[in-house]
Motif scaffolding. Structure first.
Motif, PDB file in Angstrom:
ATOM      1  N   LEU A 133      65.125  75.667  85.045  1.00  0.00           N
ATOM      2  CA  LEU A 133      64.459  75.409  86.321  1.00  0.00           C
ATOM      3  C   LEU A 133      63.558  74.180  86.226  1.00  0.00           C
ATOM      4  CD1 LEU A 133      63.703  79.068  87.462  1.00  0.00           C
ATOM      5  CD2 LEU A 133      65.465  77.512  88.338  1.00  0.00           C
ATOM      6  N   VAL A 182      61.844  72.700  89.420  1.00  0.00           N
ATOM      7  CA  VAL A 182      61.440  73.922  90.116  1.00  0.00           C
ATOM      8  C   VAL A 182      60.384  74.654  89.293  1.00  0.00           C
ATOM      9  CG1 VAL A 182      62.228  76.147  91.017  1.00  0.00           C
ATOM     10  CG2 VAL A 182      63.734  74.141  91.185  1.00  0.00           C
ATOM     11  N   VAL A 198      60.099  81.808  92.517  1.00  0.00           N
ATOM     12  CA  VAL A 198      60.098  80.379  92.816  1.00  0.00           C
ATOM     13  C   VAL A 198      59.634  80.212  94.258  1.00  0.00           C
ATOM     14  CG1 VAL A 198      61.940  79.875  91.159  1.00  0.00           C
ATOM     15  CG2 VAL A 198      62.527  80.282  93.565  1.00  0.00           C
ATOM     16  N   ARG A 199      59.093  79.067  94.572  1.00  0.00           N
ATOM     17  CA  ARG A 199      58.664  78.803  95.947  1.00  0.00           C
ATOM     18  C   ARG A 199      59.883  78.849  96.870  1.00  0.00           C
ATOM     19  NH1 ARG A 199      53.247  79.100  96.965  1.00  0.00           N
ATOM     20  NH2 ARG A 199      52.092  78.066  95.330  1.00  0.00           N
ATOM     21  N   PRO A 225      60.889  77.199  99.495  1.00  0.00           N
ATOM     22  CA  PRO A 225      61.624  75.958  99.778  1.00  0.00           C
ATOM     23  C   PRO A 225      62.456  75.451  98.595  1.00  0.00           C
ATOM     24  CG  PRO A 225      59.339  75.767 100.498  1.00  0.00           C
ATOM     25  CD  PRO A 225      59.451  77.033  99.687  1.00  0.00           C
ATOM     26  N   GLU A 226      62.170  75.948  97.391  1.00  0.00           N
ATOM     27  CA  GLU A 226      62.896  75.510  96.200  1.00  0.00           C
ATOM     28  C   GLU A 226      63.996  76.486  95.788  1.00  0.00           C
ATOM     29  OE1 GLU A 226      59.706  74.961  93.390  1.00  0.00           O
ATOM     30  OE2 GLU A 226      59.342  72.930  94.101  1.00  0.00           O
ATOM     31  N   GLU A 234      67.019  77.224  96.997  1.00  0.00           N
ATOM     32  CA  GLU A 234      68.376  76.670  96.932  1.00  0.00           C
ATOM     33  C   GLU A 234      68.561  75.815  95.678  1.00  0.00           C
ATOM     34  OE1 GLU A 234      71.042  73.626  99.594  1.00  0.00           O
ATOM     35  OE2 GLU A 234      69.837  75.107 100.676  1.00  0.00           O
ATOM     36  N   ARG A 235      67.569  74.987  95.376  1.00  0.00           N
ATOM     37  CA  ARG A 235      67.644  74.138  94.172  1.00  0.00           C
ATOM     38  C   ARG A 235      67.638  74.998  92.914  1.00  0.00           C
ATOM     39  NH1 ARG A 235      63.086  70.039  92.777  1.00  0.00           N
ATOM     40  NH2 ARG A 235      62.289  71.037  94.629  1.00  0.00           N
ATOM     41  N   ALA A 236      66.856  76.075  92.906  1.00  0.00           N
ATOM     42  CA  ALA A 236      66.802  76.972  91.751  1.00  0.00           C
ATOM     43  C   ALA A 236      68.149  77.649  91.530  1.00  0.00           C
ATOM     44  CB  ALA A 236      65.713  78.023  91.944  1.00  0.00           C
TER      45      ALA A 236
END
Length: 130
Positions: free
Chosen positions: A89, A94, A109-110, A112-113, A115-117
């Protein structure tokens, strides 16, 4: 690192801080919907991780977290799970907040993050169910 099965849990979570001598909010101890609730007391604080809607009144609260849980149970002899997840991550930029329980490991995880995670974990070879 072995391939892990990771479940993204529904809903948003909060991380809250109360005074070290604060009573544990009784509603957090009620059985009910199967959600993660973690309560940790140290000499400096009473820390609570819970669904955002259950965040204790009067606490300092950081909302907007999503919960990812490693499917367990995991043997206590396994090593490097949180280290692997955190490095994967981190490489994707992330930030995370980790919690371990008797059966498994969890990371927040936050929102907004998320999808990236999920993308980073899948690209690292993990099975992620949303």
């Amino acid at each position: 690192m072995r391939r892990l099965a990771i479940d993204v849990r529904p809903g948003e979570y909060a991380v809250a801080r109360l005074a070290p001598d604060a009573p544990v909010p009784a509603n957090l101890l009620d059985p009910g919907e199967p959600v993660l609730i973690s309560i940790t007391r140290t000499p400096e604080e009473l820390s609570v991780i819970c669904p955002a809607g259950l965040a204790p009144a009067g606490a300092t609260v950081e909302e907007g977290w999503r919960l990812l849980s490693v499917r367990g149970p995991l043997a206590f002899t396994l090593t490097g799970i949180i280290a692997a997840l955190s490095s994967e991550l981190a490489a994707a930029g992330v930030a995370l907040f980790s919690i371990s329980t008797f059966d498994t490991d969890h990371v927040l995880v936050r929102a907004p993050e998320l999808e990236r995670a999920v993308k980073a974990l899948r690209e690292s070879g993990h099975e992620v169910t949303v």
